[in-house]
Design a protein around this motif. Structure first.
Motif, PDB file in Angstrom:
ATOM      1  N   UNK A  30      -4.618   8.113   5.080  1.00  0.00           N
ATOM      2  CA  UNK A  30      -4.359   7.177   6.161  1.00  0.00           C
ATOM      3  C   UNK A  30      -5.400   6.063   6.181  1.00  0.00           C
ATOM      4  N   UNK A  31      -6.646   6.431   5.860  1.00  0.00           N
ATOM      5  CA  UNK A  31      -7.672   5.397   5.766  1.00  0.00           C
ATOM      6  C   UNK A  31      -7.316   4.396   4.683  1.00  0.00           C
TER       7      UNK A  31
ATOM      8  N   UNK B  95      -8.824   0.646   4.059  1.00  0.00           N
ATOM      9  CA  UNK B  95     -10.202   0.936   3.700  1.00  0.00           C
ATOM     10  C   UNK B  95     -10.272   1.437   2.261  1.00  0.00           C
ATOM     11  N   UNK B  96     -11.456   1.359   1.701  1.00  0.00           N
ATOM     12  CA  UNK B  96     -11.626   1.831   0.318  1.00  0.00           C
ATOM     13  C   UNK B  96     -11.840   3.337   0.334  1.00  0.00           C
ATOM     14  N   UNK B  97     -10.958   4.040  -0.319  1.00  0.00           N
ATOM     15  CA  UNK B  97     -11.118   5.487  -0.407  1.00  0.00           C
ATOM     16  C   UNK B  97     -10.884   5.885  -1.843  1.00  0.00           C
TER      17      UNK B  97
ATOM     18  N   UNK C 155      -2.343   6.593  -5.546  1.00  0.00           N
ATOM     19  CA  UNK C 155      -3.496   7.361  -5.096  1.00  0.00           C
ATOM     20  C   UNK C 155      -2.990   8.675  -4.509  1.00  0.00           C
ATOM     21  N   UNK C 156      -3.447   9.798  -5.079  1.00  0.00           N
ATOM     22  CA  UNK C 156      -2.870  11.071  -4.660  1.00  0.00           C
ATOM     23  C   UNK C 156      -3.885  11.862  -3.834  1.00  0.00           C
ATOM     24  N   UNK C 157      -3.384  12.464  -2.737  1.00  0.00           N
ATOM     25  CA  UNK C 157      -4.237  13.278  -1.874  1.00  0.00           C
ATOM     26  C   UNK C 157      -3.547  14.597  -1.594  1.00  0.00           C
ATOM     27  N   UNK C 158      -4.357  15.602  -1.321  1.00  0.00           N
ATOM     28  CA  UNK C 158      -3.774  16.883  -0.924  1.00  0.00           C
ATOM     29  C   UNK C 158      -3.144  16.751   0.459  1.00  0.00           C
TER      30      UNK C 158
ATOM     31  N   UNK D 248       0.840  -1.195   0.000  1.00  0.00           N
ATOM     32  CA  UNK D 248       0.000   0.000   0.000  1.00  0.00           C
ATOM     33  C   UNK D 248       0.875   1.244   0.000  1.00  0.00           C
ATOM     34  N   UNK D 249       0.495   2.184  -0.847  1.00  0.00           N
ATOM     35  CA  UNK D 249       1.264   3.421  -0.902  1.00  0.00           C
ATOM     36  C   UNK D 249       0.339   4.573  -1.277  1.00  0.00           C
TER      37      UNK D 249
END
Lengths: 412, 275
Positions: free
Chosen positions: A383-384, A389-391, A370-373, A345-346
């Motif tokens: 973190x989820x 978890x599915x995000x 998967x990119x997040x601000x 997971x990354x």
């Protein structure tokens, strides 16, 4: 009382709350300040300010409110003699008090200086000269409205002088480090497991086993519950990241202080990952990526932090690295893919605001990770996702209309 | 306001006026005193000095990364009770004998007013300070095993030290009186040294301090030497019979001041460049 000071502090970024203010008032009503400005300064600081980084802001707020109280006049030895063994004035009737004209501080000081210059002897009980037991505005203690007190211990000017020294300017940090918020968010990354030495009594197990043995006490032990989460943080320290340095720094300090990771590794890269990453931000201490990956199993959670903004060649081309003499045989994209495949997971945290994400390399990288601000919200989502978890990763807005030039062609 | 002694430091603990005022307000209001400062500036010793200065017993609680807030209150030894029930050693109906008070529990149940030192609170888990909020606020706690509630007869003087490894929660900070022990300046340091080494000749003291502050100014040290290390260093110098002529040319026993290998190199370079 002094509510102006309360708002002055709040205005200067000291998070004083009414609770603390009331505490201070209680301390004052207990007489803890002894009508002494220095004491009051210490008291107010101890009760209202909870971090040395705010001491300087406190000093400034103090100066703004209490500087007028300063009495910078040099008092000569002779004047002190006139004031020795003061004749105590009788109580003054409120009506008489009103007759005594209050002067503003400037005028009071001027007059004081003048009289100090022309007075030659002791005066007790008069109305003009500096003395004791009288009604002149200058004297030793007393009730004179708008008067100037000469003497008593410590003297009004001291606290303003302490504040004026601003000894704590070095401790100031204008960015209030809210690493705690990040720390609390990171805490959700914990994965508890019982591994290792059996060091704790399993109470339920013991009761069950004892019952099964017909009352024969059987103590069951188990390993302590600890988090076994391992984190690998890779941060971009490139030039375009400078404007986000504060936030990335906060993330780093929160993550490195978090005690609930079984292992925490942090490395830096410049714009894109190639065959080496670096232990230090100045990028001297290099470590081979392949070597590093050999020492880490896939259960490490990979967190990449960067703006993912670079010239497309830096990402897609052989020899594309930003340093001219750096001849990378494999493209940055290859290296990133290697990382993405190695870890279960990354995530990629991007400190750049979402509206700037419509950029060829950002989009390309967001396809891989998967990119997040890098905001509190984005971090929580990331973190989820790391927690299994599915995000949905953040969607890149398609029409941003921001000046990154025309959108580049899509590379394979 | 005359119902308690004022803290003014002790014979061997020199406290600045600001620190004394912070201690006195914490004592008078019954609020915990949170102390921060560089390592070696005497945060932990402060609690000892308050206990001595105000003549109260001291209870210490050293916090570790695994410490939980409940451990500080009490521990219920269920296994011992289970064991006793089997061998009829004690009357197991009396649960109280299986409850051992932790440091906080002892401070709250003590017959007299105590000084409670909670040392290095930032070592513990993030939530640890939050778990203590109610106990420190009300100075009372409940033991579900016995159904008893213990309330402090006199609010203990709680001294809490922090090395700033973790930020403390705002709700916790709001309840504390805070003091940051700044690094002592030359004059205060002289008084501190006088207290610890009264036999130190004046000229040697001046020389030591000059070298010490020079070392502290060396840039890039991973750990700057602190007050406690200076005191150790002077003790070593005195024991070794070093006089000022030696000190002018070299720095003996540097290991008492500098604790990192890399720092040692930097310090030596700085020392030699000055000589």
């Amino acid at each position: 009382m002094f509510t102006g000071f309360f708002y002055e502090m709040r205005g200067r970024g000291i998070p004083v709350t009414p609770t603390e203010w009331l505490t201070l008032m209680r301390a004052l009503s207990l007489g803890l300040a002894f009508s002494d400005l220095v004491r009051f300064y210490h008291l107010a600081r101890a009760v209202c300010v909870k971090s040395e980084t705010l001491y300087d802001a406190f000093d400034q707020a103090w100066l703004a409110v209490f500087q007028g109280v300063e009495a910078p006049v040099e008092i000569q030895e002779a004047v002190w003699k006139w004031l020795k063994n003061p004749v105590l004035p009788g109580p003054v009737a409120p009506d008489d008090l009103r007759l005594l004209k209050a002067m503003d501080l400037e005028r009071l000081r001027r007059e004081f200086q003048q009289r100090l210059a022309s007075q030659t002897e002791r005066h007790d009980g008069g109305s003009h000269w500096i003395g004791t037991g009288g009604t002149s505005p200058f004297g030793h203690g007393g009730y004179r409205p708008g008067g100037l007190r000469v003497g008593g211990h410590a003297g009004g000017g001291m606290a303003a002088q302490i504040a004026a020294r601003r000894a704590f300017a070095n401790y100031r940090s204008d960015r209030v480090l809210d690493t705690r918020q990040i720390g609390v968010a990171l805490k959700k990354l914990r994965r508890f497991a019982r591994e290792g030495n059996r060091s704790e009594v399993d109470m339920d197990g013991t009761i069950q086993a004892t019952a099964r043995q017909g009352g024969e006490i059987t103590v069951v032990e188990r390993p302590e519950r600890t988090s076994n989460l391992k984190v690998f943080l890779l941060m971009d320290a490139g030039g375009s990241m400078t404007s986000y340095a504060t936030r990335v720094g906060r993330l780093f300090s929160a993550a490195s202080r978090a005690s609930h990771f079984k292992d925490f590794k942090a490395f830096y890269f410049h714009n894109c990952v190639y065959e080496y990453v670096f232990r230090d931000i100045s990028r001297w201490d290099a470590v081979g990526v392949e070597e590093l990956l050999r020492s880490m199993d896939s259960s490490y959670r990979l967190i990449l932090v960067g703006d993912a903004c670079m010239a497309p060649t830096e990402l897609m081309a052989r020899w594309g690295a930003i340093y001219y003499h750096h001849r990378n045989e494999r493209t940055g994209l290859d290296w990133l893919e290697l990382l993405g495949e190695h870890f279960e997971r990354s995530v990629w945290l991007n400190p750049m605001p979402l509206r700037f994400w419509a950029h060829p390399t950002v989009e390309r990288i967001a396809n891989m990770f998967p990119m997040f601000e890098l905001t509190l919200d984005g971090l929580e989502q990331a973190i989820q996702l790391l927690g299994g978890r599915r995000v949905e990763p953040t969607q890149i807005p398609q029409h941003s209309g921001v000046g990154h030039g025309p959108r580049g062609p899509r590379y394979p | 306001m005359r119902d308690f002694n004022f803290f003014r430091g002790t014979e061997d603990y020199i406290a600045s006026p600001a620190l004394c005022d912070a201690v006195n307000v914490a004592v008078a209001l019954g609020r915990p005193l949170l102390v921060k400062g560089e390592p070696g500036t005497g945060k932990t010793l402060l609690a000892h000095a308050i206990a001595r200065g105000l003549d109260m017993p001291l209870i210490t609680w050293h916090v570790k990364s695994t410490t939980r807030a409940v451990d500080g209150l009490y521990v219920y030894d269920a296994v011992a009770r289970l064991h006793d029930s089997r061998f009829n050693d004690r009357d197991v109906r009396d649960i109280r004998q299986y409850i051992t008070m932790g440091p906080l529990g002892r401070a709250l149940t003590a017959p007299e007013r105590t000084v409670l030192l909670i040392d290095e609170i930032d070592k513990a888990d993030l939530e640890f300070p939050n778990d203590l909020l109610r106990e420190l606020d009300e100075m009372a706690f409940h033991v579900p095993e016995t159904g008893e509630t213990h309330r402090a007869r006199q609010r203990p003087v709680a001294v809490i030290t922090s090395n700033n490894e973790k930020e403390l929660p705002n709700a916790f900070l709001r309840r504390c009186v805070f003091h940051f022990i700044a690094f002592p300046d030359d004059a205060l340091m002289r008084r501190i040294i006088r207290v610890h080494h009264p036999e130190l000749p004046e000229r040697l003291a001046r020389q030591c301090l000059a070298r010490f502050y020079h070392l502290r100014k060396v840039s890039g040290l991973r750990k700057q030497p602190s007050t406690s290390e200076l005191i150790d260093w002077i003790a070593a110098l005195l024991a070794g019979g070093v006089d000022e002529s030696v000190l002018r040319n070299e720095l003996p026993f540097l290991g008492t001041l500098i604790k990192h290998e890399a720092d040692m190199e930097r310090a030596l370079r700085a020392v030699h460049s000055r000589l």
